[in-house]
Motif scaffolding. Structure first.
Motif, mmCIF file in Angstrom:
data_model
loop_
_atom_site.group_PDB
_atom_site.id
_atom_site.type_symbol
_atom_site.label_atom_id
_atom_site.label_comp_id
_atom_site.label_asym_id
_atom_site.label_seq_id
_atom_site.Cartn_x
_atom_site.Cartn_y
_atom_site.Cartn_z
ATOM 1 N N ALA A 91 0.859 -1.256 -0.012
ATOM 2 C CA ALA A 91 0.083 -0.060 -0.087
ATOM 3 C C ALA A 91 0.768 1.186 -0.076
ATOM 4 C CB ALA A 91 -0.755 -0.045 1.213
ATOM 5 N N ILE A 92 1.898 1.355 0.687
ATOM 6 C CA ILE A 92 2.699 2.348 0.833
ATOM 7 C C ILE A 92 3.479 2.646 -0.656
ATOM 8 C CG2 ILE A 92 5.138 3.456 1.773
ATOM 9 C CD1 ILE A 92 4.123 1.869 4.444
ATOM 10 N N ARG A 93 4.115 1.603 -1.174
ATOM 11 C CA ARG A 93 4.364 1.714 -2.663
ATOM 12 C C ARG A 93 3.449 2.086 -3.709
ATOM 13 N NH1 ARG A 93 9.557 -1.036 -2.393
ATOM 14 N NH2 ARG A 93 9.570 -2.563 -0.682
ATOM 15 N N ALA A 94 2.179 1.836 -3.616
ATOM 16 C CA ALA A 94 1.146 2.246 -4.375
ATOM 17 C C ALA A 94 0.943 3.620 -4.236
ATOM 18 C CB ALA A 94 -0.236 1.342 -4.241
ATOM 19 N N LEU A 95 0.891 4.043 -2.872
ATOM 20 C CA LEU A 95 0.519 5.558 -2.667
ATOM 21 C C LEU A 95 1.688 6.426 -2.975
ATOM 22 C CD1 LEU A 95 -0.818 7.761 -0.888
ATOM 23 C CD2 LEU A 95 0.803 7.261 0.936
ATOM 24 N N ALA A 96 2.976 5.929 -3.135
ATOM 25 C CA ALA A 96 4.138 6.643 -3.508
ATOM 26 C C ALA A 96 3.790 6.811 -5.199
ATOM 27 C CB ALA A 96 5.362 5.869 -3.277
ATOM 28 N N SER A 113 10.172 -1.420 9.603
ATOM 29 C CA SER A 113 10.606 -1.218 7.813
ATOM 30 C C SER A 113 9.635 -0.663 7.313
ATOM 31 C CB SER A 113 10.688 -2.807 7.636
ATOM 32 O OG SER A 113 9.384 -3.437 7.649
ATOM 33 N N LEU A 114 8.307 -0.662 7.834
ATOM 34 C CA LEU A 114 7.273 0.325 7.134
ATOM 35 C C LEU A 114 7.639 1.833 7.230
ATOM 36 C CD1 LEU A 114 4.024 -1.649 7.852
ATOM 37 C CD2 LEU A 114 5.233 -1.545 6.051
ATOM 38 N N GLU A 115 7.794 2.068 8.409
ATOM 39 C CA GLU A 115 8.309 3.710 8.492
ATOM 40 C C GLU A 115 9.406 3.912 7.714
ATOM 41 O OE1 GLU A 115 8.820 3.119 12.626
ATOM 42 O OE2 GLU A 115 6.740 3.798 13.168
ATOM 43 N N GLU A 116 10.523 2.920 7.705
ATOM 44 C CA GLU A 116 11.627 3.361 6.804
ATOM 45 C C GLU A 116 11.390 3.402 5.321
ATOM 46 O OE1 GLU A 116 15.303 4.343 5.357
ATOM 47 O OE2 GLU A 116 14.705 4.152 7.513
ATOM 48 N N LEU A 117 10.331 2.535 4.988
ATOM 49 C CA LEU A 117 10.047 2.402 3.531
ATOM 50 C C LEU A 117 9.333 3.729 3.043
ATOM 51 C CD1 LEU A 117 9.476 1.235 0.754
ATOM 52 C CD2 LEU A 117 7.439 0.186 1.787
ATOM 53 N N ALA A 118 8.397 4.293 4.082
ATOM 54 C CA ALA A 118 7.710 5.624 3.866
ATOM 55 C C ALA A 118 8.933 6.750 3.704
ATOM 56 C CB ALA A 118 6.775 5.842 4.759
ATOM 57 N N ARG A 119 9.815 6.586 4.630
ATOM 58 C CA ARG A 119 10.743 7.767 4.567
ATOM 59 C C ARG A 119 11.809 7.710 3.244
ATOM 60 N NH1 ARG A 119 11.261 6.637 10.095
ATOM 61 N NH2 ARG A 119 12.968 5.264 9.781
ATOM 62 N N VAL A 124 7.309 9.640 1.566
ATOM 63 C CA VAL A 124 5.710 9.851 1.522
ATOM 64 C C VAL A 124 5.479 9.810 3.230
ATOM 65 C CG1 VAL A 124 5.231 8.957 -0.696
ATOM 66 C CG2 VAL A 124 5.309 7.378 1.112
ATOM 67 N N SER A 125 6.438 9.616 3.965
ATOM 68 C CA SER A 125 6.072 9.643 5.189
ATOM 69 C C SER A 125 5.209 10.593 5.934
ATOM 70 C CB SER A 125 7.507 9.804 6.256
ATOM 71 O OG SER A 125 8.159 11.033 6.073
ATOM 72 N N GLU A 126 4.984 11.812 5.415
ATOM 73 C CA GLU A 126 4.138 12.577 5.920
ATOM 74 C C GLU A 126 2.827 12.211 5.384
ATOM 75 O OE1 GLU A 126 4.917 16.342 4.993
ATOM 76 O OE2 GLU A 126 6.850 16.518 6.391
ATOM 77 N N ARG A 127 2.656 11.510 4.545
ATOM 78 C CA ARG A 127 1.334 10.903 3.873
ATOM 79 C C ARG A 127 0.845 9.817 4.391
ATOM 80 N NH1 ARG A 127 -1.995 14.384 0.777
ATOM 81 N NH2 ARG A 127 -0.369 15.969 0.334
ATOM 82 N N VAL A 128 1.495 9.060 5.346
ATOM 83 C CA VAL A 128 1.228 7.555 5.828
ATOM 84 C C VAL A 128 0.966 7.740 7.437
ATOM 85 C CG1 VAL A 128 2.077 5.190 6.211
ATOM 86 C CG2 VAL A 128 2.556 6.239 4.133
ATOM 87 N N ARG A 129 -0.141 7.403 7.812
ATOM 88 C CA ARG A 129 -0.342 7.526 9.223
ATOM 89 C C ARG A 129 -0.600 6.296 9.900
ATOM 90 N NH1 ARG A 129 -4.408 12.454 7.588
ATOM 91 N NH2 ARG A 129 -5.313 10.907 6.554
ATOM 92 N N PHE A 130 0.284 5.760 10.766
ATOM 93 C CA PHE A 130 -0.051 4.751 11.608
ATOM 94 C C PHE A 130 -0.824 4.985 12.966
ATOM 95 C CE2 PHE A 130 3.764 4.502 9.358
ATOM 96 C CZ PHE A 130 4.160 3.135 9.263
ATOM 97 N N ARG A 131 -2.101 4.481 12.530
ATOM 98 C CA ARG A 131 -3.299 4.817 13.542
ATOM 99 C C ARG A 131 -3.235 3.909 14.769
ATOM 100 N NH1 ARG A 131 -4.636 9.886 12.846
ATOM 101 N NH2 ARG A 131 -5.421 10.278 10.514
ATOM 102 N N GLY A 132 -2.195 2.681 14.666
ATOM 103 C CA GLY A 132 -2.565 1.617 15.877
ATOM 104 C C GLY A 132 -3.859 0.975 15.948
ATOM 105 N N HIS A 133 -3.796 -0.055 16.919
ATOM 106 C CA HIS A 133 -5.073 -0.771 17.029
ATOM 107 C C HIS A 133 -6.411 0.182 17.386
ATOM 108 C CE1 HIS A 133 -7.763 -4.041 18.438
ATOM 109 N NE2 HIS A 133 -7.955 -3.260 19.609
ATOM 110 N N SER A 134 -7.299 -0.330 16.872
ATOM 111 C CA SER A 134 -8.729 0.322 16.974
ATOM 112 C C SER A 134 -9.836 -0.780 17.582
ATOM 113 C CB SER A 134 -9.313 0.803 15.628
ATOM 114 O OG SER A 134 -10.607 1.342 15.740
#
Length: 401
Positions: free
Chosen positions: A212-217, A245-251, A255-265
Motif C-alpha cells: 500500500a505504501i508503494r502504491a501510494l508513492a 521497516s514500514l516507517e523506513e520504507l515511507a521515509r 511519503v512519510s508525511e502521507r502515511v499515518r500509523f493509527r495503531g489498534h482500533s
C-alpha cells in the motif's frame, strides 16, 4: 434444544474468534456454549452479548514457544487436555462440538473421539502452503480427514487448500458481516489531504502494508492527492520489526508525511467510515478476507487482491475492483481510477453495500445450524453415549502445534 460447544484455543478477538462472536449471538435453533482455551478479551465480548462461556486453560506445554522441554511433554499434555475437555463437555450437556482454530481442531477432535460427541470442524485458514510448511500441511489435512464428522470451509479456496482431503465432503459457508444501520459518508478532510486510503488489519508482513505504501508513492508521483491510514498494530516480536521497516520504507519513498500509523482500533467500523477507499493488500492467498466485507457493509469503495477467497462471491468491476496480488503498480492504477472518478467511487460503494446484505448473520447462521443438526443426526443413537474410541492416528496427530 441441541447444545453446541464452539471451541477455540484463543481468547483474543481475531478472525475466527470474531466469527464465533457473531454467530453465537445469532443462533436460534441451538444453544451455544463458547469454550476458550485461555482467559482474555473474548470473555467480556461474549458476556456483553449474553453468550455462555467456559474457559478451560491450555497447559503451558501447548502454548509456550516450542523447545526441547515443551516438545517432549506436548503429546502427553495434549492427550490429558483432550480428556479434560471431553469431561467438561459431557458435564455441560454438549451434544455437538464445533471447532474453530488449529489447536481446537486437534484437541477438540480428540475429545470428540474419546467421548463420542460428534465434531464439526470449520477451517478459517488455509490448510496448506503458503500458510503452512510441508509437515504442518500434512498434519492439518490429516486432522480434517480423520477427526471431524463434518467439515466446513469459509471459501472454496480454503477447501482446495486441504489437498487430498478436499475430496471428502465439505460445506462452504461464508463469513457473516454485521451491517451498520445506515451507510455513513466519509468524514471530509482538508483539501490538502486528498482522498483517504485505508488498510485495516494487524501489522505483519503477509498483510502487505508495504504494498500500500508503494502504491501510494506511485499515486502521488502521478500528481494525484491521497493519504494512507494503517489501522492495526504489531502483535508479535517479528511484527514490531515489520512496523519499523514500514516507517523506513515511507521515509525512503518520501511519503512519510502521507502515511499515518493509527495503531489498534476497538472500533474498526469508525475507521472504515472515515475512509474513501479501502485496500486489501495481502501478499498470500487469504482464506476469506472478512475486512473486505466489513468495508463493503459500510458502503466503501474497495480494492481487493484477486487471491482472496471472498472474491469467489463478489462481482469484480460491479461491487469492487480487483488487482493481481502483490502488484503495486496494478494497485496504484486501481486507486488512480477511483480518485479520478467520484461517480465510480459512489457507484461501487452502493453496490458494495447491496452485496454485503447477502452476508448477514440471518443468511449465514441457518447454514451453520443445519450442519450442526446434521452432524448430530448422523451419529447412531448407540454411539451417542460416552465412551473411549481407539485412535490409530493419535501419535501422529499429537505432534501438531
Amino acid at each position: 434444544m441441541l447444545t453446541v460447544a464452539l471451541f477455540t484455543h484463543s481468547a483474543r478477538p481475531s478472525g475466527a474468534e470474531l466469527f464465533i462472536l457473531r454467530i453465537a449471538s445469532a443462533m436460534h435453533t441451538v444453544r451455544p456454549l463458547v469454550v476458550l482455551g485461555e482467559h482474555g478479551p473474548m470473555e467480556e465480548h461474549l458476556s456483553a452479548r449474553g453468550v455462555e462461556t467456559l474457559v478451560l486453560p491450555l497447559p503451558p506445554e501447548l502454548t509456550e514457544p516450542a523447545n526441547l522441554r515443551t516438545r517432549a511433554r506436548a503429546p502427553r499434555r495434549a492427550w490429558h487436555y483432550a480428556r479434560e475437555l471431553g469431561e467438561a463437555l459431557r458435564h455441560a450437556g454438549v451434544d455437538v462440538l464445533y471447532t474453530h482454530s488449529a489447536k481446537a481442531h486437534l484437541l477438540g477432535g480428540l475429545a470428540g473421539r474419546l467421548t463420542r460427541i460428534p465434531v464439526v470442524s470449520h477451517a478459517h485458514d488455509l490448510l496448506g502452503p503458503p500458510a503452512r510448511g510441508r509437515l504442518g500441511s500434512a498434519i492439518s489435512r490429516g486432522i480434517f480427514a480423520v477427526l471431524p464428522q463434518r467439515r466446513i470451509a469459509n471459501s472454496d479456496l480454503t477447501r482446495r487448500s486441504a489437498g487430498w482431503a478436499s475430496r471428502l465432503p465439505w460445506e462452504i459457508v461464508p463469513c457473516p458481516v454485521e451491517l451498520p444501520l445506515r451507510r455513513a459518508a466519509p468524514r471530509r478532510r482538508g483539501q490538502e489531504d486528498g482522498l483517504s486510503l485505508l488498510v485495516l488489519g494487524r501489522l505483519t508482513e503477509w498483510k502487505g502494508q508495504d504494498l500500500a505504501i508503494r502504491a501510494l508513492a506511485s499515486v502521488l508521483r502521478s500528481g494525484r492527492n491521497a493519504t494512507l491510514d494503517l489501522v492495526g498494530d504489531a502483535q508479535f516480536a517479528g511484527d514490531v520489526d515489520y512496523r519499523s521497516s514500514l516507517e523506513e520504507l515511507a521515509r525512503s519513498l518520501g511519503v512519510s508525511e502521507r502515511v499515518r500509523f493509527r495503531g489498534h482500533s476497538d472500533d474498526p467500523g469508525a475507521a472504515l467510515r472515515q475512509a474513501d477507499i479501502v485496500l486489501h493488500t495481502s501478499l498470500r492467498p487469504e482464506p476469506f478476507g472478512q475486512v473486505v466485507l466489513e468495508a463493503m457493509a459500510e458502503g466503501r469503495a474497495t480494492i481487493v487482491a484477486d487471491s482472496a477467497g471472498v472474491v469467489e462471491r463478489l462481482t469484480p468491476g460491479g461491487d469492487c475492483l480487483i488487482y493481481s496480488m502483490g502488484d503495486a503498480d496494478a494497485l496504484a492504477s486501481a486507486i488512480a481510477t477511483l480518485i479520478d472518478s467520484p461517480s465510480e467511487r459512489k457507484r461501487l460503494g452502493r453496490a458494495a453495500r447491496w452485496t454485503a446484505e447477502e452476508f448477514t448473520s440471518q443468511q449465514v447462521v441457518p447454514l451453520i445450524e443445519r450442519a450442526l443438526h446434521g452432524s448430530w443426526q448422523q451419529v447412531p443413537t448407540g454411539g451417542r453415549s460416552a465412551g473411549t474410541a481407539t485412535l490409530t492416528t493419535t501419535d501422529t496427530l499429537l505432534k501438531f502445534k
